[in-house]
Design an enzyme around this catalytic site. Structure first.
Site, mmCIF file in Angstrom:
data_model
loop_
_atom_site.group_PDB
_atom_site.id
_atom_site.type_symbol
_atom_site.label_atom_id
_atom_site.label_comp_id
_atom_site.label_asym_id
_atom_site.label_seq_id
_atom_site.Cartn_x
_atom_site.Cartn_y
_atom_site.Cartn_z
ATOM 1 N N ASN A 49 0.867 -1.178 0.000
ATOM 2 C CA ASN A 49 0.000 0.000 0.000
ATOM 3 C C ASN A 49 0.904 1.230 0.000
ATOM 4 O O ASN A 49 1.500 1.567 1.025
ATOM 5 C CB ASN A 49 -0.906 -0.013 1.243
ATOM 6 C CG ASN A 49 -1.749 1.244 1.336
ATOM 7 O OD1 ASN A 49 -1.747 2.076 0.418
ATOM 8 N ND2 ASN A 49 -2.467 1.413 2.432
ATOM 9 N N LYS A 57 0.115 4.307 -0.316
ATOM 10 C CA LYS A 57 -0.486 5.534 0.224
ATOM 11 C C LYS A 57 -0.217 6.710 -0.726
ATOM 12 O O LYS A 57 -0.177 6.513 -1.928
ATOM 13 C CB LYS A 57 0.025 5.782 1.647
ATOM 14 C CG LYS A 57 -0.178 4.531 2.522
ATOM 15 C CD LYS A 57 0.020 4.753 3.973
ATOM 16 C CE LYS A 57 -0.265 3.434 4.714
ATOM 17 N NZ LYS A 57 -0.222 3.550 6.141
ATOM 18 N N HIS A 81 -9.857 1.605 4.882
ATOM 19 C CA HIS A 81 -8.586 1.874 5.568
ATOM 20 C C HIS A 81 -8.807 2.908 6.671
ATOM 21 O O HIS A 81 -9.551 3.874 6.484
ATOM 22 C CB HIS A 81 -7.532 2.368 4.569
ATOM 23 C CG HIS A 81 -6.148 2.288 5.140
ATOM 24 N ND1 HIS A 81 -5.683 3.196 6.060
ATOM 25 C CD2 HIS A 81 -5.159 1.387 4.955
ATOM 26 C CE1 HIS A 81 -4.444 2.861 6.408
ATOM 27 N NE2 HIS A 81 -4.104 1.761 5.756
ATOM 28 N N GLU A 91 -7.088 5.289 7.644
ATOM 29 C CA GLU A 91 -6.757 6.672 7.277
ATOM 30 C C GLU A 91 -7.944 7.347 6.583
ATOM 31 O O GLU A 91 -8.045 8.575 6.570
ATOM 32 C CB GLU A 91 -5.478 6.695 6.414
ATOM 33 C CG GLU A 91 -4.237 6.460 7.278
ATOM 34 C CD GLU A 91 -3.053 5.830 6.569
ATOM 35 O OE1 GLU A 91 -3.057 5.763 5.326
ATOM 36 O OE2 GLU A 91 -2.130 5.382 7.277
ATOM 37 N N GLU A 146 -5.903 -4.302 10.670
ATOM 38 C CA GLU A 146 -4.877 -3.279 10.868
ATOM 39 C C GLU A 146 -5.209 -2.480 12.127
ATOM 40 O O GLU A 146 -5.995 -1.515 12.058
ATOM 41 C CB GLU A 146 -4.831 -2.317 9.671
ATOM 42 C CG GLU A 146 -4.485 -2.977 8.360
ATOM 43 C CD GLU A 146 -3.816 -2.009 7.386
ATOM 44 O OE1 GLU A 146 -2.729 -2.335 6.916
ATOM 45 O OE2 GLU A 146 -4.372 -0.934 7.125
ATOM 46 N N GLY A 193 2.251 2.639 11.105
ATOM 47 C CA GLY A 193 3.298 3.670 11.050
ATOM 48 C C GLY A 193 3.970 3.964 12.374
ATOM 49 O O GLY A 193 4.697 4.952 12.496
ATOM 50 N N SER A 202 3.027 -1.664 10.505
ATOM 51 C CA SER A 202 4.461 -1.689 10.807
ATOM 52 C C SER A 202 5.174 -2.996 10.446
ATOM 53 O O SER A 202 6.154 -3.355 11.098
ATOM 54 C CB SER A 202 4.703 -1.358 12.290
ATOM 55 O OG SER A 202 4.301 -0.044 12.562
HETATM 56 P P1 13P Z 1 2.727 0.777 7.782
HETATM 57 O O1 13P Z 1 3.259 -0.548 7.265
HETATM 58 O O2 13P Z 1 3.480 1.948 7.261
HETATM 59 O O3 13P Z 1 2.567 0.752 9.265
HETATM 60 O O4 13P Z 1 1.249 0.951 7.157
HETATM 61 C C1 13P Z 1 0.343 -0.076 7.290
HETATM 62 C C2 13P Z 1 -0.841 0.235 6.476
HETATM 63 O O5 13P Z 1 -1.574 1.173 6.759
HETATM 64 C C3 13P Z 1 -1.084 -0.593 5.291
HETATM 65 O O6 13P Z 1 -2.347 -0.374 4.766
#
Ligand code: 13P
Length: 246
Positions: A11, A13, A99, A101, A168, A174, A207
């Protein structure tokens, strides 16, 4: 060590531009090597790069996905939006929906349900994200939250064969912090237990990196990983896959 068919989803982002395409040569080569073992690679770049990634991956087995889509299946006056049919049209096979976010910006379970149904109609496979916040975890609400996200998010979705679930935990994204192995095993089992017949495959995200993959791969009910930060570095992404199978 595992010898299971596992998904590795990158992903990206809101990162990447046309020059990122050069970094994909290594992953294309890797995807054609024996070292990939039983790994299935999927890239979810920003909308702007889906078409270019799709062309780049034309002769290999790497899948492509979008990171979200609009809830409407038809065209409409929705400035800045892209729907599932449009994703399909430019070469996507998958779409991430729910997600955290995007939940943070106001996407609720009902809206997510609509998006999932329309993505399935557009013949995309859905990577449906669920997870609790730190406050919910502290209040021991994890199972309650996950149950509700699954129940409403998949309401009236009868055929779940094109659904994948990505667990997640928001507090893990992150932050470098991953759940304890025994807790993660328990939560993944809990998610799978919510399905009467056959459970969708369940991935873990938050992470994931080349250091912690050795512990994560031992959790044998996990069917794949949704990887943010580490996936933008091709070497790290390949390392994660390699280490899963060694
Ligand atoms: P990270 O691997 O950067 O923690 O992000 C995870 C994520 O949101 C994948 O969709």
């Amino acid at each position: 060590m595992t010898n299971k068919y596992m998904y590795f989803i990158a992903n990206w982002k809101m990162y990447g531009n046309l020059s990122s395409l050069n970094t994909l040569n290594k992953i294309i080569k890797f995807s054609k090597s024996k070292e990939i073992n039983k790994g299935r690679l999927i890239y979810c770049p920003p909308y702007t790069l889906i078409s270019a990634f799709s062309k780049k991956f034309k002769n290999c087995q790497i899948g492509i996905g979008g990171q979200n889509c609009h809830e409407s299946i038809s065209y409409g006056p929705y400035t800045g939006s892209v729907n599932a049919k449009m994703l399909k049209n430019i070469g996507a096979h998958f779409v991430i929906i729910g997600h955290s976010e995007n939940r943070e910006k106001g996407e609720n379970d009902k809206l997510i349900n609509l998006k999932i149904k329309n993505a399935l109609l557009a013949k995309l496979k859905v990577i449906f994200c669920i997870g609790e916040t730190l406050t919910q975890k502290k209040k021991k609400k994890t199972e309650f939250v996950l149950s509700k996200q699954i129940k409403v998010g998949l309401n009236s979705v009868k055929n779940k064969s094109n659904i994948f679930i990505a667990y997640e935990p928001v507090w893990s994204i992150g932050t470098g912090v991953v759940p304890k192995s025994k807790d993660l095993f328990k939560t993944i089992n809990f998610i799978k237990s919510k399905f009467k017949d056959k459970s969708p495959k369940v991935f873990y995200g938050g992470s994931v990196n080349p250091q912690n993959i050795n512990d994560l791969k031992e959790i044998n009910n996990i069917d794949g990983f949704l990887i943010g930060g580490a996936s933008q570095n091709t070497k790290k992404f390949i390392d994660i896959v390699k280490k899963t199978y060694t």
